[in-house]
Design an enzyme around this catalytic site. Structure first.
Site, PDB file in Angstrom:
ATOM      1  N   CYS A 112       0.818  -1.232   0.000  1.00 17.62           N
ATOM      2  CA  CYS A 112       0.000   0.000   0.000  1.00 17.62           C
ATOM      3  C   CYS A 112       0.846   1.274   0.000  1.00 17.62           C
ATOM      4  CB  CYS A 112      -0.956   0.003   1.192  1.00 17.62           C
ATOM      5  SG  CYS A 112      -2.176  -1.308   1.092  1.00 17.62           S
ATOM      6  N   HIS A 246      -2.659   7.564   2.208  1.00 15.85           N
ATOM      7  CA  HIS A 246      -3.220   6.294   1.738  1.00 15.85           C
ATOM      8  C   HIS A 246      -4.608   6.131   2.373  1.00 15.85           C
ATOM      9  CE1 HIS A 246      -3.991   2.200   0.940  1.00 15.85           C
ATOM     10  NE2 HIS A 246      -3.637   1.740   2.131  1.00 15.85           N
ATOM     11  N   ASN A 276     -10.144   0.777   0.403  1.00 12.61           N
ATOM     12  CA  ASN A 276      -8.680   0.700   0.346  1.00 12.61           C
ATOM     13  C   ASN A 276      -8.272   0.077  -0.988  1.00 12.61           C
ATOM     14  OD1 ASN A 276      -5.976   0.049   0.612  1.00 12.61           O
ATOM     15  ND2 ASN A 276      -6.159  -0.725   2.702  1.00 12.61           N
TER      16      ASN A 276
END
Ligand code: COA
Length: 319
Positions: A112, A246, A276
Site C-alpha cells: 500500500c 493512503h 482501500n
C-alpha cells in the site's frame, strides 16, 4: 531540475458494491463497516479485468486529456502488488498496449506504500538518468486477493488505477520537493500482521491481517514519517495545503490527526467511495480532490502511506 506531476487520470471499474450489497451474503452490516472504516462502497474489477487492464484504461485517459504521445515517454513505472502475472511486469504490458517503444518499463512492489516508493524511484531516475517524461501508474485489483468469506478483511478493499505524467522542469518552484521511505521486515511480527498467504484462491493466496495492530502502526508510522520529512526540509504543517494519505480507513486518519494534532480539515479523504485500493489510493484521491476543486495548481501536498512489509513513507510535492 525538478520532477513535476503535470497530469493525472484515473480508472475505476464499473461495478460498484455497497456495504448493503455485501451484507446480503456476509454476516456484516453497513453500520459496522461505516462506523469502523468510513467506507460506504467500493469499485470491484470484473473477472475479465486484471491489473494491467485498469492501468491501460487510466493511461489511455491520460493520453487523451494531455498532449503526450506514447513515443515521448522515456520510462513507464507501475506500482502494483497485484500484478496479473509474476512476469512479465504490468509496466511492460502497458508499454506494449500503448506502443511506447522508446520507454523502458518495470514494476515496483511496496504494497500500500507502493505509490510513494514508485514516485521516489521515478524522481531519482529522472534526475540521475536525465529522463524528461515518465509515466507513473499505480494500479491494483486487490479484491482478487481477498477471501470473500472473511468479513474482517473483505469489506475493506476496492480496485482502481491512477496514471500520472511526470515531467522534468527547470522551474525550481514546483515539483517533488522531497521523498522519504522506510521499511521493516526484520521482525516476524511485521510480516504476519498484514500479508498475503497460502496457496488457495488459484495459488494467489489471501490477504490476512491483524486489524488492530495495523491500525496502530498506520497511525504511528505515517505520523512519524510526515514529521521527519517536514523537519528535514525545514517545513511545518503550515507550509502544507493538503495531506493526501493512503486511504485505508477514515478512522485511522481521524485518530492520527487527533492524537498528533494534525489538521483534519487539510486531509483529503475518499475512503467512502473507493475503500482501500492499496497503492492506487493516493492517485485516486488526488484526482478526486482536483476534480472537486479542493486541490489547486500551486498547492503543496504531503503524501503519506503505510503498507505490508511493513513499508511506509511520505513525499512533499508542489503541483
Ligand atoms: N462485520 C461485522 N462484524 C465484524 C466484521 C464485519 N465486517 N469484521 C469483524 N467483525 C467482528 C469481529 O469478529 C469481532 O467480533 P467478536 O468481538 O465477537 O470477536 C468484532 O467485530 C471486533 O473485531 P475487531 O477486529 O477487534 O474490530 P476493530 O474495531 O478493530 O475493527 C478493523 C476492525 C479491521 C476495521 C480495524 O481494526 C482496522 O481498521 N484496522 C486497520 C485495517 C487497515 O486499514 N488495513 C490496511 C492497512 S494498509
Amino acid at each position: 531540475m525538478r520532477t513535476k506531476i503535470t497530469d493525472i487520470a484515473t480508472y475505476l471499474p464499473e461495478k460498484v458494491v455497497t456495504n448493503d450489497d455485501l451484507s446480503k451474503n456476509l454476516d456484516t452490516s453497513h453500520e459496522w463497516i461505516y462506523t469502523r472504516t468510513g467506507i460506504e462502497s467500493r469499485h470491484i474489477s470484473s473477472e475479465d479485468e486484471v491489473t494491467s487492464t485498469l492501468a491501460i484504461e487510466a493511461t489511455r485517459k491520460l493520453m487523451q486529456q494531455s498532449s503526450i504521445e506514447p513515443m515521448d515517454l522515456d520510462a513507464i513505472i507501475v506500482s502494483t502488488t497485484t500484478g496479473d502475472t509474476r512476469f512479465p511486469s504490468c509496466a511492460c504490458k502497458v508499454q506494449g498496449a500503448i506502443g511506447a517503444c522508446r520507454a523502458f518499463a518495470f514494476d515496483v512492489n511496496a504494497a500500500c506504500a507502493g505509490f510513494i516508493y514508485a514516485l521516489a524511484v521515478a524522481d531519482s531516475m529522472m534526475k540521475s538518468m536525465k529522463l524528461r517524461k515518465v509515466l507513473l501508474i499505480a494500479s491494483e485489483t486487490i479484491t482478487k486477493f481477498v477471501d470473500w468469506t472473511d468479513r474482517s478483511t473483505c469489506v475493506l478493499f476496492g480496485d482502481g488505477a491512477g496514471a500520472m505524467l511526470l515531467e522534468a522542469t527547470e522551474n525550481g518552484d514546483t515539483g517533488i520537493i522531497a521523498t522519504k521511505l522506510y521499511a521493516n521486515g526484520e521482525d516476524e511480527k511485521y510480516n504476519s500482521i498484514l500479508a498475503h498467504n497460502g496457496e488457495q484462491n488459484g495459488n494467489r493466496g489471501y490477504i490476512t491481517m491483524a486489524g488492530r495492530t495495523v491500525f496502530k502502526y498506520a497511525i504511528d508510522y505515517m505520523a512519524m514519517s510526515m514529521k521527519e520529512i517536514l523537519d528535514e526540509n525545514n517545513m511545518s504543517m503550515d507550509d502544507i495545503d493538503w495531506i493526501i494519505p493512503h486511504q485505508a480507513n477514515r478512522r485511522i486518519l481521524e485518530s492520527m490527526c487527533k492524537m498528533r494534532d494534525f489538521p483534519l480539515d487539510k486531509v483529503i479523504i475518499t475512503t467512502q467511495e473507493h475503500a482501500n485500493t492499496s497503492s492506487a489510493s493516493i492517485p485516486l484521491a488526488l484526482r478526486d480532490a482536483l476534480d472537486k476543486g479542493k486541490v489547486k495548481q500551486g498547492d503543496t501536498l504531503l503524501f503519506t502511506a503505510l503498507g505490508a512489509g511493513l513499508t511506509w513513507g511520505s513525499a512533499i510535492v508542489k503541483i
